[in-house]
Motif scaffolding. Structure first.
Motif, PDB file in Angstrom:
ATOM      1  N   UNK A 146     -51.941  -8.837  10.075  1.00 21.77           N
ATOM      2  CA  UNK A 146     -50.984  -9.885   9.733  1.00 21.77           C
ATOM      3  C   UNK A 146     -49.641  -9.659  10.400  1.00 21.77           C
ATOM      4  N   UNK A 147     -49.392  -8.471  10.913  1.00 24.62           N
ATOM      5  CA  UNK A 147     -48.098  -8.185  11.527  1.00 24.62           C
ATOM      6  C   UNK A 147     -48.094  -8.523  13.018  1.00 24.62           C
ATOM      7  N   UNK A 148     -49.087  -8.032  13.754  1.00 22.08           N
ATOM      8  CA  UNK A 148     -49.040  -8.212  15.211  1.00 22.08           C
ATOM      9  C   UNK A 148     -50.147  -9.118  15.732  1.00 22.08           C
ATOM     10  N   UNK A 149     -51.096  -9.516  14.878  1.00 25.08           N
ATOM     11  CA  UNK A 149     -52.147 -10.424  15.328  1.00 25.08           C
ATOM     12  C   UNK A 149     -53.333  -9.748  15.983  1.00 25.08           C
ATOM     13  N   UNK A 150     -53.345  -8.389  16.030  1.00 26.52           N
ATOM     14  CA  UNK A 150     -54.480  -7.658  16.602  1.00 26.52           C
ATOM     15  C   UNK A 150     -55.784  -8.080  15.931  1.00 26.52           C
ATOM     16  N   UNK A 151     -56.825  -8.288  16.728  1.00 25.66           N
ATOM     17  CA  UNK A 151     -58.132  -8.697  16.211  1.00 25.66           C
ATOM     18  C   UNK A 151     -59.172  -7.618  16.489  1.00 25.66           C
ATOM     19  N   UNK A 152     -60.036  -7.363  15.532  1.00 27.12           N
ATOM     20  CA  UNK A 152     -61.145  -6.453  15.779  1.00 27.12           C
ATOM     21  C   UNK A 152     -62.320  -6.857  14.903  1.00 27.12           C
ATOM     22  N   UNK A 153     -63.514  -6.505  15.357  1.00 21.05           N
ATOM     23  CA  UNK A 153     -64.739  -6.901  14.649  1.00 21.05           C
ATOM     24  C   UNK A 153     -65.413  -5.643  14.137  1.00 21.05           C
ATOM     25  N   UNK A 154     -65.379  -5.432  12.835  1.00 19.46           N
ATOM     26  CA  UNK A 154     -65.884  -4.226  12.186  1.00 19.46           C
ATOM     27  C   UNK A 154     -66.312  -4.575  10.769  1.00 19.46           C
ATOM     28  N   UNK A 187     -35.137  -3.585   4.309  1.00 20.75           N
ATOM     29  CA  UNK A 187     -33.848  -3.251   3.698  1.00 20.75           C
ATOM     30  C   UNK A 187     -32.949  -4.476   3.504  1.00 20.75           C
ATOM     31  N   UNK A 188     -33.328  -5.616   4.055  1.00 18.37           N
ATOM     32  CA  UNK A 188     -32.496  -6.820   3.954  1.00 18.37           C
ATOM     33  C   UNK A 188     -33.050  -7.824   2.940  1.00 18.37           C
ATOM     34  N   UNK A 189     -34.087  -7.404   2.204  1.00 17.59           N
ATOM     35  CA  UNK A 189     -34.662  -8.313   1.216  1.00 17.59           C
ATOM     36  C   UNK A 189     -34.857  -7.570  -0.093  1.00 17.59           C
ATOM     37  N   UNK A 190     -34.872  -8.321  -1.187  1.00 14.81           N
ATOM     38  CA  UNK A 190     -35.064  -7.725  -2.503  1.00 14.81           C
ATOM     39  C   UNK A 190     -36.561  -7.568  -2.764  1.00 14.81           C
ATOM     40  N   UNK A 191     -37.014  -6.344  -2.972  1.00 16.99           N
ATOM     41  CA  UNK A 191     -38.424  -6.099  -3.262  1.00 16.99           C
ATOM     42  C   UNK A 191     -38.680  -6.232  -4.756  1.00 16.99           C
ATOM     43  N   UNK A 192     -39.950  -6.530  -5.098  1.00 19.89           N
ATOM     44  CA  UNK A 192     -40.303  -6.649  -6.516  1.00 19.89           C
ATOM     45  C   UNK A 192     -40.645  -5.282  -7.104  1.00 19.89           C
ATOM     46  N   UNK A 193     -41.043  -4.359  -6.236  1.00 16.67           N
ATOM     47  CA  UNK A 193     -41.497  -3.058  -6.719  1.00 16.67           C
ATOM     48  C   UNK A 193     -43.006  -3.004  -6.896  1.00 16.67           C
ATOM     49  N   UNK A 194     -43.667  -4.170  -6.786  1.00 19.01           N
ATOM     50  CA  UNK A 194     -45.128  -4.230  -6.845  1.00 19.01           C
ATOM     51  C   UNK A 194     -45.655  -4.336  -5.407  1.00 19.01           C
ATOM     52  N   UNK A 195     -46.346  -3.292  -4.957  1.00 16.15           N
ATOM     53  CA  UNK A 195     -46.740  -3.234  -3.545  1.00 16.15           C
ATOM     54  C   UNK A 195     -47.484  -4.482  -3.090  1.00 16.15           C
ATOM     55  N   UNK A 196     -48.398  -4.975  -3.936  1.00 12.63           N
ATOM     56  CA  UNK A 196     -49.199  -6.116  -3.508  1.00 12.63           C
ATOM     57  C   UNK A 196     -48.327  -7.364  -3.308  1.00 12.63           C
ATOM     58  N   UNK A 197     -47.343  -7.547  -4.174  1.00 13.08           N
ATOM     59  CA  UNK A 197     -46.454  -8.702  -4.022  1.00 13.08           C
ATOM     60  C   UNK A 197     -45.506  -8.535  -2.833  1.00 13.08           C
ATOM     61  N   UNK A 198     -45.248  -7.279  -2.454  1.00  8.93           N
ATOM     62  CA  UNK A 198     -44.269  -7.015  -1.389  1.00  8.93           C
ATOM     63  C   UNK A 198     -44.914  -6.772  -0.032  1.00  8.93           C
ATOM     64  N   UNK A 199     -46.255  -6.846   0.042  1.00  5.61           N
ATOM     65  CA  UNK A 199     -46.946  -6.491   1.292  1.00  5.61           C
ATOM     66  C   UNK A 199     -46.320  -7.170   2.507  1.00  5.61           C
ATOM     67  N   UNK A 200     -45.952  -8.441   2.361  1.00  2.00           N
ATOM     68  CA  UNK A 200     -45.455  -9.192   3.518  1.00  2.00           C
ATOM     69  C   UNK A 200     -44.066  -8.751   3.964  1.00  2.00           C
ATOM     70  N   UNK A 201     -43.359  -7.987   3.125  1.00  2.00           N
ATOM     71  CA  UNK A 201     -42.017  -7.541   3.539  1.00  2.00           C
ATOM     72  C   UNK A 201     -41.938  -6.027   3.695  1.00  2.00           C
ATOM     73  N   UNK A 202     -43.101  -5.355   3.753  1.00  2.00           N
ATOM     74  CA  UNK A 202     -43.078  -3.943   4.146  1.00  2.00           C
ATOM     75  C   UNK A 202     -42.846  -3.907   5.660  1.00  2.00           C
ATOM     76  N   UNK A 203     -41.940  -3.068   6.097  1.00  2.00           N
ATOM     77  CA  UNK A 203     -41.518  -3.046   7.503  1.00  2.00           C
ATOM     78  C   UNK A 203     -42.567  -2.372   8.358  1.00  2.00           C
ATOM     79  N   UNK A 204     -43.002  -2.931   9.524  1.00  2.00           N
ATOM     80  CA  UNK A 204     -42.596  -4.239  10.035  1.00  2.00           C
ATOM     81  C   UNK A 204     -43.202  -5.364   9.201  1.00  2.00           C
ATOM     82  N   UNK A 205     -42.387  -6.346   8.878  1.00  2.48           N
ATOM     83  CA  UNK A 205     -42.821  -7.414   7.974  1.00  2.48           C
ATOM     84  C   UNK A 205     -43.710  -8.426   8.707  1.00  2.48           C
ATOM     85  N   UNK A 206     -44.375  -9.264   7.933  1.00  2.00           N
ATOM     86  CA  UNK A 206     -45.254 -10.295   8.515  1.00  2.00           C
ATOM     87  C   UNK A 206     -44.464 -11.289   9.365  1.00  2.00           C
ATOM     88  N   UNK A 207     -43.143 -11.313   9.214  1.00  2.00           N
ATOM     89  CA  UNK A 207     -42.336 -12.341   9.880  1.00  2.00           C
ATOM     90  C   UNK A 207     -41.660 -11.829  11.153  1.00  2.00           C
TER      91      UNK A 207
END
Lengths: 203, 203, 203
Positions: free
Chosen positions: A141-149, B55-75
């Motif tokens: 979800x971060x860099x778009x890398x694709x793999x089939x496993x 470091x520029x966003x407020x995390x919830x403290x719940x890893x699953x809810x924060x997955x998209x903002x763990x660095x490097x973030x999904x964005x």
């Protein structure tokens, strides 16, 4: 009878293997004496057969028949995902490397010779059923890398994020249209197979 | 209140991050004092939550809810493509790193909590509409590397060629058959979004 | 008339190119004097055109028209697979690098200008026929890496196994359903094209 590899050769091979492993998101067993023994086996097989077949399995000596057990073998990555180590325990997961957990015993995943032949013929003729893929395609979800496993890798080899940042991008089921995204965050399959045989790393 | 990371820890973390970034075709902000401050924030979050949330966003403290903002973030990667920097400006594009241009202000791309929940449920249930992919698949014309992202990466992580050597290999549109190559050289989407908020790097 | 690059610049460029090549599973020609000459040509083209177009081909000076011959060119990887070297012989396969075999003469694979225009228009309009892919998708049986090329790469850029560990994961034929795995171990296409022109490396 092949010449035994010198200590210098073994050290060099371990160093190269370690560098390549880390670059690709893999980890050698941190017990370096154990690892050096396995590498001696790899080098003996290279001398004997011309390729580094698995030191924990009996090779046929015919490269084409042994392709799946040339190290790293075709079974390393599913074994890492399911047991924390490959069959030989040359490769381990990050948490096993760090000593946070012990690897489980790794049963032999390689099919018996008759089944190997059957699968090979199947691949050579029809392939999978129409509308299916042999493995799902995972997307980082971060860099778009694709793999089939069967499962996503422990670490994205491109951007180094851990497995839970992968999502299922294209599934295998014939009921899905090929491009259905399926999706959701990848879940690690529970380990249901009963442990049998092989090395333990529980020091 | 978590312990502040030592200068040595911060330096080590910056060095590791920099090496991994360059290996994957990414670049840290060359203003090292600024970068060190962000890394201090990452390490504080690791101490606090157990993972390096942005470091520029407020995390919830719940890893699953924060997955998209763990660095490097999904964005990060869409922000690099559209604005020349990630939301924090920890990562920048090569031309921003070289000082050839300044990064644009980066608006928050993360959806609000209600929309996040909706998207998560959507992923867990139906997935995308039949016959569509969530992202197009891009192909490096030089080495054949494939990735699924809104835009191709700045640099091919395998053979290091720049973005304009990528082509659209499989599109997302439901009207296309899944395997239609679409094609042509990737065009960089014009930046039409109005700039809001966040850090600027215009020194 | 562009300034000639200094010896220091040439050395630095060769060193960087070599590091990136090895990281991606590629190899520079081990004849370093020959390689330095080619790199001088690349740097002269960068000075002249603003990009490192192939030193063995005539560039138009228009980046978009020359995209396919910016080094590494779009033709490098098929030429490595078929002849053991790229058109310039800047890149060679591992066995040529090791001196185990000589590279074959490499004919020009770039289509003539009229055909280039036709292909570009085709890409911009219809793309490939429905139900087909422009290239097959290859899968590394060890790590699951996917790439779309006429032949699998010499070495998996992620886990470093050689070409014969790749399998055809999705074929190109319109008769196949897109997700048919096809399959079997990749076979190296026999070299049937008649050798013409260009450099030889048979020292």
């Amino acid at each position: 009878m092949p010449d035994a590899a010198s200590d210098g050769e073994v050290d060099r091979f371990v160093r190269d293997l370690d560098r390549e492993a880390e670059a690709g998101g893999y980890h050698l067993n941190p017990d370096r004496e154990f690892t050096r023994d396995l590498v001696r086996g790899l080098l003996a097989n290279r001398e004997r057969y011309g390729y580094i077949s698995c030191p924990c399995r009996l090779a046929s000596g015919n490269r084409e028949d042994d392709l799946d057990i040339i190290c790293p073998c075709d079974y390393r990555d599913p074994d890492l995902a399911d047991y924390g180590a490959c069959y030989c325990a040359l490769y381990v997961t990050a948490d096993v490397e760090a000593g946070v957990r012990a690897a489980d015993p790794v049963p032999e995943r390689r099919p018996p010779p008759g089944e190997q032949r059957r699968q090979k013929e199947e691949r050579a003729t029809a392939g999978a059923a129409p509308g299916t893929l042999k493995y799902p395609i995972w997307r980082c979800r971060v860099c778009g890398y694709l793999c089939a496993r069967s499962e996503p890798p422990e670490t994205c080899p491109i951007c180094r994020v851990p497995r839970d940042r992968f999502e299922r991008f294209i599934g295998t089921s014939g009921k899905e249209t090929p491009v259905l995204t399926g999706g959701g965050i990848a879940r690690i399959k529970p380990r249901t197979r009963s442990p049998r045989g092989s090395y333990r790393i529980d020091r």
